[in-house]
Write an enzyme that holds these catalytic residues in place. Structure first.
Site, PDB file in Angstrom:
ATOM      1  N   GLY A 120    -139.837  -5.318  81.771  1.00 33.92           N
ATOM      2  CA  GLY A 120    -138.378  -5.360  81.772  1.00 33.92           C
ATOM      3  C   GLY A 120    -137.826  -5.007  80.399  1.00 33.92           C
ATOM      4  N   TYR A 147    -130.942 -12.964  79.102  1.00 29.50           N
ATOM      5  CA  TYR A 147    -132.297 -12.568  78.732  1.00 29.50           C
ATOM      6  C   TYR A 147    -132.549 -11.162  79.247  1.00 29.50           C
ATOM      7  CZ  TYR A 147    -137.116 -12.890  77.302  1.00 29.50           C
ATOM      8  OH  TYR A 147    -138.302 -12.668  76.644  1.00 29.50           O
ATOM      9  N   GLU A 248    -131.827  -6.307  87.037  1.00 25.55           N
ATOM     10  CA  GLU A 248    -132.402  -6.940  88.242  1.00 25.55           C
ATOM     11  C   GLU A 248    -133.875  -7.299  88.029  1.00 25.55           C
ATOM     12  OE1 GLU A 248    -131.226  -6.896  91.878  1.00 25.55           O
ATOM     13  OE2 GLU A 248    -129.173  -6.747  91.157  1.00 25.55           O
TER      14      GLU A 248
HETATM   15  C1  PLP Z   1    -133.425 -10.799  83.516  1.00 26.66           C
HETATM   16  C2  PLP Z   1    -134.602 -10.352  82.716  1.00 26.66           C
HETATM   17  N1  PLP Z   1    -134.599  -9.136  82.168  1.00 26.66           N
HETATM   18  C3  PLP Z   1    -135.627  -8.687  81.438  1.00 26.66           C
HETATM   19  C4  PLP Z   1    -136.716  -9.469  81.192  1.00 26.66           C
HETATM   20  C5  PLP Z   1    -137.821  -8.947  80.358  1.00 26.66           C
HETATM   21  O1  PLP Z   1    -138.889  -8.598  81.154  1.00 26.66           O
HETATM   22  P1  PLP Z   1    -140.365  -8.526  80.519  1.00 26.66           P
HETATM   23  O2  PLP Z   1    -140.696  -9.891  80.062  1.00 26.66           O
HETATM   24  O3  PLP Z   1    -141.187  -8.048  81.656  1.00 26.66           O
HETATM   25  O4  PLP Z   1    -140.319  -7.552  79.411  1.00 26.66           O
HETATM   26  C6  PLP Z   1    -136.777 -10.752  81.747  1.00 26.66           C
HETATM   27  C7  PLP Z   1    -137.943 -11.616  81.490  1.00 26.66           C
HETATM   28  O5  PLP Z   1    -137.905 -12.810  81.662  1.00 26.66           O
HETATM   29  C8  PLP Z   1    -135.690 -11.213  82.510  1.00 26.66           C
HETATM   30  O6  PLP Z   1    -135.677 -12.438  83.038  1.00 26.66           O
END
Ligand code: PLP
Length: 449
Positions: A120, A147, A248
């Protein structure tokens, strides 16, 4: 149920502490798993744990999901290269095509592209930089306690990280995410208007490239956006020429009982980012948006193994499950069941029930907010940490978010029987923790967030 093999588990925890970097540890209890199946994790010795987090939703379709495992195994056995950097392969192209089918276009006919990433974090980072490049504007409107990632700009616009000491992105403006249970205005009926007024004032400066928002604020406390919030942001972004990025990553792909969480608000984003469950545990993410955001500057978002065939095959198997619709329907039904059981507990005379301030969420993204008492909404963070620890002792994995909210996001494939079991453990854990079953010393080594 088998007993825990304490010696092996403790030994592994001790070895982990000696070799795994602290920067990537976010621990709440001494969780050790040697295998997983569906919504269950297995500890050394064979004790089974009901995973009510699904690894922070990354295993959204269950550990060892047979269709996904088969796709991964086939791709790994005969991998057509390792990346899409300097060549292409069928699963990457097909995955991008399928994502364009799944994510509705904001403007029909306008060319769109798909960035395939690992997490993400990089999907959001690429979306943000693309919006900045396309508009020539530096600003990003984000939300307190949001986040979006653990590195780079995605981290710099994440209120959770900035509150914990990370450097804020220089272009970021943080506004409150409207929370009817804890209204920043002191009045739940005015939170949306107040935030939209502040957003309008920021956007009117003409320096904002993008608004980035979670369609249900997860790590910030499981906050369901009140009506008119997301549609208001949609209208303001249009009015002031900013892109609307809807993240998302955590709650997409059926978790809220709809394919996309933004559907609950009846809006269409410009850019949608996906991750976690998209690979069901394999590193895979995507940003889906306008070509002018994701095409330029060419060759500027590179990681050697992006679009790797094994992750792409997992992603295609996941999308097949999503399109079939059963997991989404199950998220809706099992979410209603779990929520009902937790609300029943909150209304009961059981010893911990008076600490349940609120039960909320959409589908299988649920939060239980723990407070000092029914008439005192002071957050009970220590109690929450102890309830999570106690749940682990009782046989379930549940993590706290924003200090005093237990987050429940099990696999979308979970059964009705397992949901009954989940509610029973969570209720017992809150009862026990409030009765002093867990000491301060037990949770002291687990700083969590
Ligand atoms: C809403 C949201 N976006 C992005 C991320 C980041 O994803 P990643 O930890 O896979 O980089 C998270 C991780 O908790 C998240 O909850």
């Amino acid at each position: 149920m088998s007993a825990r093999d304490v010696s092996t588990a403790e030994e592994l925890v001790a070895r982990d502490a000696r070799v795994i970097a602290g920067v990537e540890r976010l621990r709440f209890f001494p969780l050790v798993a040697i295998s997983g199946n569906g919504e269950m994790l297995v500890e050394p010795g064979g004790r089974e744990l009901l995973d009510l987090s699904a690894s922070w939703t990354a295993a959204g379709f269950g550990y060892g999901n047979p269709a996904i495992v088969a796709a991964i195994a086939a791709a790994a056995a005969n991998a057509p290269g390792a990346s899409i950097l300097s060549g292409t392969h069928p699963d990457a192209v097909a995955l991008a095509e399928e994502l364009l089918e799944l994510v509705p276009a904001r403007v029909p006919g306008r060319p769109r592209r798909v960035y395939l990433g690992h997490a993400g974090t990089d999907a959001n980072d690429v979306a943000l930089r693309g919006c900045r490049h396309a508009t020539g504007r530096p600003g990003v409107l984000a939300f307190e306690r949001g986040y979006h990632g653990g590195f780079g700009s995605a981290q710099g616009v994440s209120g959770v990280h900035v509150d914990a000491g990370a450097t804020a992105d220089p272009g970021a403006v943080f506004l409150p995410y409207p929370d009817p249970y804890r209204p920043h205005t002191g009045d739940a009926s005015t939170v949306v208007d107040d935030v939209l007024e502040q957003a309008a004032a920021t956007l009117a400066l003409g320096t904002t490239a993008a608004v980035i928002v979670e369609p249900l604020q997860s790590d910030g406390g499981l906050i369901v956006p009140p009506p008119r919030f997301l549609s208001g942001l949609r209208a303001l972004s249009d009015e002031h020429g900013a892109y609307l990025i809807v993240d998302e990553v955590k709650v997409g792909l059926g978790r809220t009982g709809r394919t996309h969480a933004f559907e609950h608000a009846g809006i269409l984003p410009d850019v949608v980012t996906l991750g976690k469950a998209l690979g069901n545990g394999m590193p895979l993410s995507a940003a889906v948006g306008p070509a002018e955001v994701l095409d330029e500057p060419a060759a500027s978002a590179l990681m050697t193994t992006i679009g790797n065939p094994i992750s792409c095959a997992a992603g295609r198997a996941v999308l097949e499950i999503v399109r079939a619709g059963g997991a989404t329907r199950n998220a809706h039904a099992r979410g209603a069941q779990l929520r009902g059981l937790l609300e029943e507990y909150a209304r009961s005379e059981r010893p911990g029930a008076e600490h349940v301030g609120d039960v909320r969420g959409l589908g299988l993204s649920l939060g239980v907010e723990l407070v000092v008492g029914r008439d005192d909404r002071t957050p009970a963070a220590q109690l929450t940490a102890k309830a999570a620890y106690r749940a682990w002792e009782l046989g379930a994995v549940v993590y706290p978010v924003r200090g005093n909210v237990l987050e429940l996001t099990p696999a979308l494939t979970i059964s009705a029987t397992a949901i009954d079991h989940a509610a029973a453990i969570v209720a017992q854990a809150i009862d026990d923790a409030s009765a002093g079953a867990v000491s301060d010393a037990q949770i002291e080594p687990y700083r969590g967030w």
